[in-house]
Motif scaffolding. Structure first.
Motif, PDB file in Angstrom:
ATOM      1  N   MET A 316       0.861  -1.399   0.046  1.00  0.00           N
ATOM      2  CA  MET A 316      -0.059  -0.085   0.260  1.00  0.00           C
ATOM      3  C   MET A 316       0.976   1.385  -0.126  1.00  0.00           C
ATOM      4  N   ALA A 317       1.892   1.171   0.853  1.00  0.00           N
ATOM      5  CA  ALA A 317       2.817   2.376   0.989  1.00  0.00           C
ATOM      6  C   ALA A 317       3.516   2.621  -0.397  1.00  0.00           C
ATOM      7  N   ASP A 318       4.033   1.504  -0.933  1.00  0.00           N
ATOM      8  CA  ASP A 318       4.629   1.669  -2.214  1.00  0.00           C
ATOM      9  C   ASP A 318       3.757   2.192  -3.411  1.00  0.00           C
ATOM     10  N   ARG A 319       2.421   1.577  -3.380  1.00  0.00           N
ATOM     11  CA  ARG A 319       1.678   2.279  -4.272  1.00  0.00           C
ATOM     12  C   ARG A 319       1.543   3.870  -4.397  1.00  0.00           C
ATOM     13  N   ILE A 320       1.241   4.257  -3.084  1.00  0.00           N
ATOM     14  CA  ILE A 320       1.145   5.728  -2.754  1.00  0.00           C
ATOM     15  C   ILE A 320       2.477   6.451  -2.983  1.00  0.00           C
ATOM     16  N   ILE A 321       3.606   5.887  -2.689  1.00  0.00           N
ATOM     17  CA  ILE A 321       4.907   6.814  -3.006  1.00  0.00           C
ATOM     18  C   ILE A 321       5.046   6.655  -4.684  1.00  0.00           C
ATOM     19  N   GLY A 322       4.686   5.703  -5.202  1.00  0.00           N
ATOM     20  CA  GLY A 322       4.743   5.520  -6.685  1.00  0.00           C
ATOM     21  C   GLY A 322       3.788   6.504  -7.459  1.00  0.00           C
ATOM     22  N   MET A 323       2.661   6.936  -6.779  1.00  0.00           N
ATOM     23  CA  MET A 323       1.591   7.782  -7.219  1.00  0.00           C
ATOM     24  C   MET A 323       2.207   9.274  -7.156  1.00  0.00           C
ATOM     25  N   ARG A 324       2.989   9.404  -5.966  1.00  0.00           N
ATOM     26  CA  ARG A 324       3.517  10.903  -5.622  1.00  0.00           C
ATOM     27  C   ARG A 324       4.611  11.158  -6.993  1.00  0.00           C
ATOM     28  N   THR A 325       5.450   9.937  -7.156  1.00  0.00           N
ATOM     29  CA  THR A 325       6.175  10.286  -8.279  1.00  0.00           C
ATOM     30  C   THR A 325       5.686  10.519  -9.633  1.00  0.00           C
ATOM     31  N   ALA A 326       4.622   9.699  -9.846  1.00  0.00           N
ATOM     32  CA  ALA A 326       3.962   9.864 -11.263  1.00  0.00           C
ATOM     33  C   ALA A 326       3.113  11.257 -11.199  1.00  0.00           C
ATOM     34  N   LEU A 327       2.576  11.654 -10.264  1.00  0.00           N
ATOM     35  CA  LEU A 327       1.861  12.940 -10.172  1.00  0.00           C
ATOM     36  C   LEU A 327       2.878  14.154 -10.373  1.00  0.00           C
ATOM     37  N   ARG A 328       4.127  14.147  -9.734  1.00  0.00           N
ATOM     38  CA  ARG A 328       5.151  15.082  -9.927  1.00  0.00           C
ATOM     39  C   ARG A 328       5.708  15.063 -11.385  1.00  0.00           C
ATOM     40  N   GLU A 329       6.099  14.109 -11.786  1.00  0.00           N
ATOM     41  CA  GLU A 329       6.488  13.889 -13.116  1.00  0.00           C
ATOM     42  C   GLU A 329       5.588  14.416 -14.287  1.00  0.00           C
ATOM     43  N   ASN A 330       4.147  14.039 -13.974  1.00  0.00           N
ATOM     44  CA  ASN A 330       3.411  14.348 -15.080  1.00  0.00           C
ATOM     45  C   ASN A 330       3.350  15.979 -15.097  1.00  0.00           C
ATOM     46  N   LEU A 331       3.436  16.601 -13.767  1.00  0.00           N
ATOM     47  CA  LEU A 331       3.235  18.080 -13.724  1.00  0.00           C
ATOM     48  C   LEU A 331       4.373  18.652 -14.405  1.00  0.00           C
ATOM     49  N   GLU A 332       5.538  18.210 -14.117  1.00  0.00           N
ATOM     50  CA  GLU A 332       6.848  18.582 -14.836  1.00  0.00           C
ATOM     51  C   GLU A 332       6.590  18.477 -16.298  1.00  0.00           C
ATOM     52  N   LYS A 333       6.187  17.264 -16.823  1.00  0.00           N
ATOM     53  CA  LYS A 333       6.141  17.111 -18.149  1.00  0.00           C
ATOM     54  C   LYS A 333       5.171  18.197 -18.987  1.00  0.00           C
ATOM     55  N   LEU A 334       4.307  18.314 -18.175  1.00  0.00           N
ATOM     56  CA  LEU A 334       3.273  19.332 -18.671  1.00  0.00           C
ATOM     57  C   LEU A 334       3.950  20.968 -18.836  1.00  0.00           C
ATOM     58  N   GLY A 335       5.113  21.098 -18.240  1.00  0.00           N
ATOM     59  CA  GLY A 335       5.862  22.269 -18.263  1.00  0.00           C
ATOM     60  C   GLY A 335       5.569  23.247 -17.381  1.00  0.00           C
ATOM     61  N   SER A 336       4.741  22.707 -16.062  1.00  0.00           N
ATOM     62  CA  SER A 336       4.662  23.595 -15.065  1.00  0.00           C
ATOM     63  C   SER A 336       5.851  24.370 -14.496  1.00  0.00           C
ATOM     64  N   PRO A 337       5.756  25.715 -14.323  1.00  0.00           N
ATOM     65  CA  PRO A 337       6.698  26.345 -14.097  1.00  0.00           C
ATOM     66  C   PRO A 337       7.100  26.372 -12.404  1.00  0.00           C
ATOM     67  N   LEU A 338       6.096  25.773 -11.575  1.00  0.00           N
ATOM     68  CA  LEU A 338       6.071  25.842 -10.435  1.00  0.00           C
ATOM     69  C   LEU A 338       7.071  24.460  -9.751  1.00  0.00           C
ATOM     70  N   SER A 339       7.384  24.741  -8.638  1.00  0.00           N
ATOM     71  CA  SER A 339       8.299  23.494  -7.994  1.00  0.00           C
ATOM     72  C   SER A 339       7.219  22.321  -7.506  1.00  0.00           C
ATOM     73  N   TRP A 340       7.360  21.191  -7.726  1.00  0.00           N
ATOM     74  CA  TRP A 340       6.369  20.209  -7.370  1.00  0.00           C
ATOM     75  C   TRP A 340       7.234  19.158  -6.619  1.00  0.00           C
ATOM     76  N   GLU A 341       8.232  19.708  -6.110  1.00  0.00           N
ATOM     77  CA  GLU A 341       9.364  18.800  -5.305  1.00  0.00           C
ATOM     78  C   GLU A 341       8.489  18.309  -4.066  1.00  0.00           C
TER      79      GLU A 341
END
Ligand code: PMP
Length: 399
Positions: A316-341
């Motif tokens: 369960m924890a790993d799935r959530i950690i994985g989704m954090r990475t995916a959400l951040r990567e998606n936002l960065e890929k969309l070119g969001s200038p904000l920091s999503w670290e």
């Protein structure tokens, strides 16, 4: 006769209200990232396999007798090992007063009532922000509340300096409410070094630390690692209290199984404190429910089932950690200038996104995405199927 003419409807619970609005929305694209319960990658509630197996084993043997006032002795014993350590001297020395509680909420409430009864002039220091129900719990127990700095909006991390200052400035012997891991709603936890410093400062001032541990195992995937803060305090020789819950880490939300423990100076004190905790429980609910406690004691009392649980909680924890990475990567890929670290720096079920109430309103009204207006995203509601849509919507309302 009308006795209740002056009764006004109570304000809606902000979290439960989100789910109501979500259910009423007919859109097929709708996403609920408000709810604080784990979902699988298809967005469905989960019953752990170890729980299913424990239920099979219990089924033949279950009678419906009352548990003792303090609850299941086996469950409490196993639960203390998780918090204080498998080979804890404190457990061996019988220095811990512990009773089964109605999940984490009930454990906090029982402690608040205990605090009021035996330290009637004390206050409780609560972090800003915190799980909203903490305020309700100590309010209804008639314990005055003070706050301490915790979250730093600019860095979206810990306000360590503010926190330490507030510990120093509180009157000696104050009660401090701490989230043991996976702070709700921010997902911001102190580092190990910071916990050591916090423990030291709290000790210097003679404060009483009360740990709410609603997510043990859910933060890192390892219940031992998630107990680190508590272990640091134990090493430093604090007397402390802990509220434990199996809602999240065993998925036993509706079973209401948890534990309140208070570490005392010696066995004699622990016996007295336990008897008083039971005395508080007696006129409220007399004794706690049996089924969930049996599930927990069956799992933790059997090495194979415990191993399965550890694997599942890590899953369960790993799935959530994985989704954090995916959400951040998606936002960065969309070119969001904000920091999503901060999405990946924060831990546990929630991401404190930093979005404003107005941005959250747009997410709901324009994109059918439901969450609390404080910008808290429940990562449990994020799946491989909806993370792209969610990232796009967040990007749209924050650009
Ligand atoms: N404390 C915190 C910080 C929580 O987030 C929760 C669950 N939302 C609880 C306590 C209590 O949950 P439960 O009563 O379901 O164990």
């Amino acid at each position: 006769m009308s006795w209740w003419r002056s009764v006004e409807p109570a304000p809606k619970d902000p979290i439960l209200g989100v789910t109501e609005a979500f259910l009423a929305d007919p859109s097929p694209e709708k996403i609920n990232v408000g709810v604080g319960a784990y979902r699988d990658d298809k967005g469905k509630p989960v019953v752990l396999e170890c729980v299913r197996e424990a239920e099979r084993r219990i089924a033949g043997n279950l009678n419906m007798e009352y548990l003792p006032m303090g609850g299941s002795v086996n469950m409490v014993e196993e639960t203390l090992k998780l918090a204080y350590g498998e080979n804890s001297e404190l457990i061996k020395d019988k220095r811990i007063a512990a009773v089964q509680a109605l999940s984490g909420t009930g454990a906090c409430r029982l402690f608040a009532d205990f605090q009021k009864r035996f330290c009637p002039d004390s206050q409780i220091y609560i972090p800003v922000p915190t799980w909203a129900n903490h305020h309700n719990i100590w309010r209804d127990a008639h314990v005055p509340q003070k706050t301490f700095h915790y979250y730093h909006p600019q860095s979206k991390g810990l306000d360590f300096a503010g926190l330490v200052d507030d510990i120093k400035n509180a009157p000696n012997g104050s009660f401090f409410l701490l989230h043991a891991c996976a702070h709700n709603p921010t997902g911001v936890d102190p580092s190990e070094e910071q916990w050591k410093e916090i423990s030291k400062k709290i000790k210097e001032k003679g404060h009483f630390p009360f740990f709410d541990m609603a997510y043990q195992g859910f933060a890192s995937g390892d219940p031992e690692r998630d107990a680190k803060a508590i272990r640091i305090f134990l090493e430093d020789g604090h007397l402390l209290g802990i509220a434990q819950s199996y809602a999240k880490n065993m998925g036993l939300y509706g079973q209401r199984v948890g534990c309140l423990s208070v570490l005392c100076e010696d066995e004699k004190q622990a016996v007295a404190v336990k008897s008083q905790l039971q005395m508080l429980a007696r006129p409220m609910y007399s004794n706690p429910p049996v089924h969930g406690a049996l599930i927990v004691s069956t799992i933790l009392g059997d090495p194979d089932l415990k191993k399965l649980w550890l694997k599942e909680v890590k899953g369960m924890a790993d799935r959530i950690i994985g989704m954090r990475t995916a959400l951040r990567e998606n936002l960065e890929k969309l070119g969001s200038p904000l920091s999503w670290e901060h999405i990946t720096n924060q831990i546990g079920m929630f991401c404190y996104s930093g979005m404003t109430p107005e941005q959250v309103d747009r997410l709901t009204n324009e994109f059918h995405i439901y969450m609390t207006r404080n910008g808290r995203i429940s990562m449990a509601g994020v799946t491989t199927g909806n993370v792209g849509y969610l990232a796009n919507a967040i990007h749209e309302v924050t650009k």
